[in-house]
Design a protein around this motif. Structure first.
Motif, PDB file in Angstrom:
ATOM      1  N   ASP A 133       0.817  -1.221   0.000  1.00 11.19           N
ATOM      2  CA  ASP A 133       0.000   0.000   0.000  1.00 11.19           C
ATOM      3  C   ASP A 133       0.851   1.271   0.000  1.00 11.19           C
ATOM      4  OD1 ASP A 133      -2.139  -1.665   0.081  1.00 11.19           O
ATOM      5  OD2 ASP A 133      -2.447  -1.500   2.246  1.00 11.19           O
ATOM      6  N   LYS A 134       2.021   1.225   0.605  1.00 16.61           N
ATOM      7  CA  LYS A 134       2.848   2.422   0.750  1.00 16.61           C
ATOM      8  C   LYS A 134       3.658   2.753  -0.488  1.00 16.61           C
ATOM      9  CE  LYS A 134       3.126   1.571   5.642  1.00 16.61           C
ATOM     10  NZ  LYS A 134       3.214   0.248   6.166  1.00 16.61           N
ATOM     11  N   GLY A 135       3.930   1.768  -1.328  1.00 17.69           N
ATOM     12  CA  GLY A 135       4.732   2.013  -2.517  1.00 17.69           C
ATOM     13  C   GLY A 135       5.363   0.724  -3.017  1.00 17.69           C
ATOM     14  N   ALA A 136       6.253   0.884  -3.984  1.00 20.63           N
ATOM     15  CA  ALA A 136       6.890  -0.283  -4.581  1.00 20.63           C
ATOM     16  C   ALA A 136       8.399  -0.110  -4.584  1.00 20.63           C
ATOM     17  CB  ALA A 136       6.388  -0.480  -6.007  1.00 20.63           C
ATOM     18  N   GLU A 137       9.086  -1.225  -4.493  1.00 19.84           N
ATOM     19  CA  GLU A 137      10.537  -1.244  -4.548  1.00 19.84           C
ATOM     20  C   GLU A 137      10.931  -2.008  -5.808  1.00 19.84           C
ATOM     21  OE1 GLU A 137      14.158  -2.802  -1.733  1.00 19.84           O
ATOM     22  OE2 GLU A 137      12.200  -2.411  -0.840  1.00 19.84           O
ATOM     23  N   VAL A 138      11.640  -1.343  -6.707  1.00 16.98           N
ATOM     24  CA  VAL A 138      11.968  -1.911  -8.011  1.00 16.98           C
ATOM     25  C   VAL A 138      13.443  -2.289  -8.040  1.00 16.98           C
ATOM     26  CG1 VAL A 138      11.962  -1.513 -10.497  1.00 16.98           C
ATOM     27  CG2 VAL A 138      10.212  -0.462  -9.073  1.00 16.98           C
ATOM     28  N   GLY A 139      13.740  -3.447  -8.586  1.00 18.53           N
ATOM     29  CA  GLY A 139      15.120  -3.894  -8.710  1.00 18.53           C
ATOM     30  C   GLY A 139      15.723  -3.467 -10.025  1.00 18.53           C
ATOM     31  N   ALA A 140      17.048  -3.623 -10.112  1.00 18.37           N
ATOM     32  CA  ALA A 140      17.748  -3.269 -11.346  1.00 18.37           C
ATOM     33  C   ALA A 140      18.734  -4.366 -11.705  1.00 18.37           C
ATOM     34  CB  ALA A 140      18.460  -1.929 -11.182  1.00 18.37           C
TER      35      ALA A 140
END
Length: 103
Positions: free
Chosen positions: A44-51
């Motif tokens: 709900d708070k946001g997303a963490e995207v990998g690279a």
């Protein structure tokens, strides 16, 4: 919480306690599997995207069985030549229950 995970070259958006029909994998019924190619983890708070992937993130699941998909009919025809060919195909899948997502 949800995650986008790469399973055998295909990307799936998964949540906890969800069934996924992934391409055929090795393993017996009831065996646990772990997917470490996690591309994104969000809530709900946001997303963490990998690279391209997140370090230390993993998705765990359990194999529920190996099944076949719906039949796909392949029909070839050349008009006015009398050529017709009918063929069918059923893809193999593995039914996986997603048990947990960890960052």
């Amino acid at each position: 919480m949800y995650a986008i995970v790469d399973i055998a070259g295909k990307q799936f958006k998964v949540t906890q306690d969800q069934f996924v029909y992934a391409p055929l994998m090795e393993g017996e019924e009831g065996a646990s599997v772990e997917f470490s190619n996690v591309l994104l983890v969000g809530d709900d708070k946001g997303a963490e995207v990998g690279a391209p992937t997140l370090k230390g993130a993993k998705v765990t699941g359990k194999i529920l069985g190996h099944v076949k998909g719906d039949k796909v009919i392949v029909f070839k025809k050349k008009r006015r030549k009398g050529y017709k060919k009918r063929n069918g195909h059923r893809q193999d899948f593995t039914k996986v229950l997603i048990e947990g997502i960890s960052k």
